[in-house]
Design an enzyme around this catalytic site. Structure first.
Site, PDB file in Angstrom:
ATOM      1  CB  THR A  99      24.713 -17.034 -63.930  1.00  0.00           C
ATOM      2  OG1 THR A  99      25.904 -17.221 -63.171  1.00  0.00           O
ATOM      3  CG2 THR A  99      25.094 -16.366 -65.257  1.00  0.00           C
ATOM      4  CG  PHE A 138      21.934 -17.554 -68.547  1.00  0.00           C
ATOM      5  CD1 PHE A 138      23.123 -17.975 -69.125  1.00  0.00           C
ATOM      6  CD2 PHE A 138      21.662 -17.938 -67.240  1.00  0.00           C
ATOM      7  CE1 PHE A 138      24.021 -18.763 -68.420  1.00  0.00           C
ATOM      8  CE2 PHE A 138      22.554 -18.720 -66.520  1.00  0.00           C
ATOM      9  CZ  PHE A 138      23.736 -19.139 -67.116  1.00  0.00           C
TER      10      PHE A 138
HETATM   11  O1  LIG Z   1      30.601 -21.977 -69.003  1.00  0.00           O
HETATM   12  C1  LIG Z   1      29.384 -22.066 -68.783  1.00  0.00           C
HETATM   13  O2  LIG Z   1      28.826 -23.109 -68.418  1.00  0.00           O
HETATM   14  C2  LIG Z   1      28.557 -20.876 -68.936  1.00  0.00           C
HETATM   15  O3  LIG Z   1      27.390 -20.994 -69.241  1.00  0.00           O
HETATM   16  C3  LIG Z   1      29.181 -19.532 -68.649  1.00  0.00           C
HETATM   17  C4  LIG Z   1      29.112 -19.082 -67.203  1.00  0.00           C
HETATM   18  C5  LIG Z   1      29.490 -17.560 -67.121  1.00  0.00           C
HETATM   19  O4  LIG Z   1      29.775 -16.943 -68.128  1.00  0.00           O
HETATM   20  O5  LIG Z   1      29.447 -17.017 -66.002  1.00  0.00           O
HETATM   21  C6  LIG Z   1      27.742 -19.220 -66.703  1.00  0.00           C
HETATM   22  C7  LIG Z   1      27.470 -19.484 -65.417  1.00  0.00           C
HETATM   23  C8  LIG Z   1      28.517 -19.685 -64.402  1.00  0.00           C
HETATM   24  O6  LIG Z   1      28.592 -18.477 -63.654  1.00  0.00           O
HETATM   25  C9  LIG Z   1      29.838 -19.962 -65.004  1.00  0.00           C
HETATM   26  C10 LIG Z   1      30.070 -19.797 -66.340  1.00  0.00           C
END
Ligand SMILES: O=C(O)C(=O)C[C@]1(C(=O)O)C=C[C@@H](O)C=C1
Length: 301
Positions: free
Chosen positions: A170, A172
């Protein structure tokens, strides 16, 4: 010390990203992406860390909508985290009937849940860490969380290293109110939101401005404007930095064609250097401008 808002509560992947992007700064969790962004707009925080894009599930709609509405915010940095989950439950608890997590996380462990907890009902929570809090409080039987959530909450690991797709990641962003841009590095990403009129070829016209200048896209998404059914905004990320002549040329062309919101130019976390086609480098644009200037001054033809 900088005040950094992040999408919380404590123990989200976003908290990990915020720690990586702003080590040693003062971090404050907010329950939703919208609230974290609002804290920056209100001046309660200097910057906010939010998730933008997952390699399995795609974009995070709350972040796109939060950046395109309200006072402008721009991304100044990004980081990419590997994503695998821990499944957490209350110590000593029995049957797992409900398993909660952020919708993006549930989508990344669908196969694992079908194989390992086939009788559990998936329940959406505001974040992976909010799901862990819900398990502590007895709202759910299990949570699909970031492994670090286990350091914050008194829970037991049912499984760890859980992911349907190996090497999921992911990305950020760290966003701030508009100000000085980070310096170009040659491995940058620029993000815009383009709202074009609804007519034949409108998206293709925008993309041609980028493709014609040899600018490589890294992402494109459409989100409804929420005003008129069928009307969309396009979120476009591409290689390069607004301070580069080739990008300035493209942005001025796009600005003539549509309503633009600039979402930032910053170094890429993966450090991938921009692809430059023959004749489409910054020096080519500068040379072409210098030739036009000379012609205008009567110094050449
Ligand atoms: O809920 C979290 O822990 C987040 O940081 C969000 C989040 C997202 O929005 O995709 C971040 C990474 C993962 O893919 C799952 C959830």
């Amino acid at each position: 010390m900088l005040r950094i808002a992040y999408f919380g509560p404590q123990g989200t992947f976003t908290e990990q990203a915020a720690r990586a992007l702003a080590p040693g700064e003062d971090l404050t969790p907010y329950e939703t992406v919208r609230l974290a962004l609002q804290a920056v707009r209100d001046g309660a925080a200097d910057a906010a860390c939010v998730p933008i894009e997952n390699s399995v599930e795609g974009v995070v709609p709350a972040t796109l909508d939060g950046l395109s509405d309200g006072d402008p915010l721009v991304a100044t940095a990004e980081t990419i985290l590997p994503i695998h989950f821990s499944v957490l439950k209350r110590p000593g608890s029995g049957e797992i009937r409900t398993v909660a997590s952020h919708p993006h996380a549930l989508a990344q462990v669908r196969e694992w849940l079908e194989a390992n907890l086939p009788d559990a009902t998936p329940v959406a929570s505001s974040s992976t860490a909010a799901a862990a809090v819900g398990v502590v409080e007895g709202d759910f039987d299990a949570a699909v969380s970031a492994p670090v959530a286990n350091e914050h909450y008194q829970l037991e690991e049912l499984a760890t290293g859980v992911a349907d797709v190996r090497d999921a990641q992911t990305r950020f962003l760290m966003v701030r109110r508009p100000g000085e841009l980070p310096a170009p590095t040659g491995a940058d990403r620029t993000s815009i939101v383009a709202a074009a009129v609804n007519r034949t070829g409108t998206l293709s016209d925008l993309l041609v401005e980028l493709a014609g200048r040899g600018i490589n896209l890294t992402r494109i998404d459409a989100r409804p404007t929420r005003n008129n059914f069928g009307e969309y905004r396009f979120f476009i990320d591409f290689e390069g930095h607004l301070a580069e002549p080739r990008i300035i040329d493209a942005m001025t062309a796009l600005r003539r064609r549509c309503h633009l919101r600039f979402l930032g130019s910053h170094p890429r976390a993966d450090e991938v250097v921009a692809t430059i086609e023959d004749g489409a480098g910054n020096q080519d644009f500068l040379d072409a401008q210098a030739w036009v200037d000379a012609v205008l001054k009567g110094e050449g033809a």
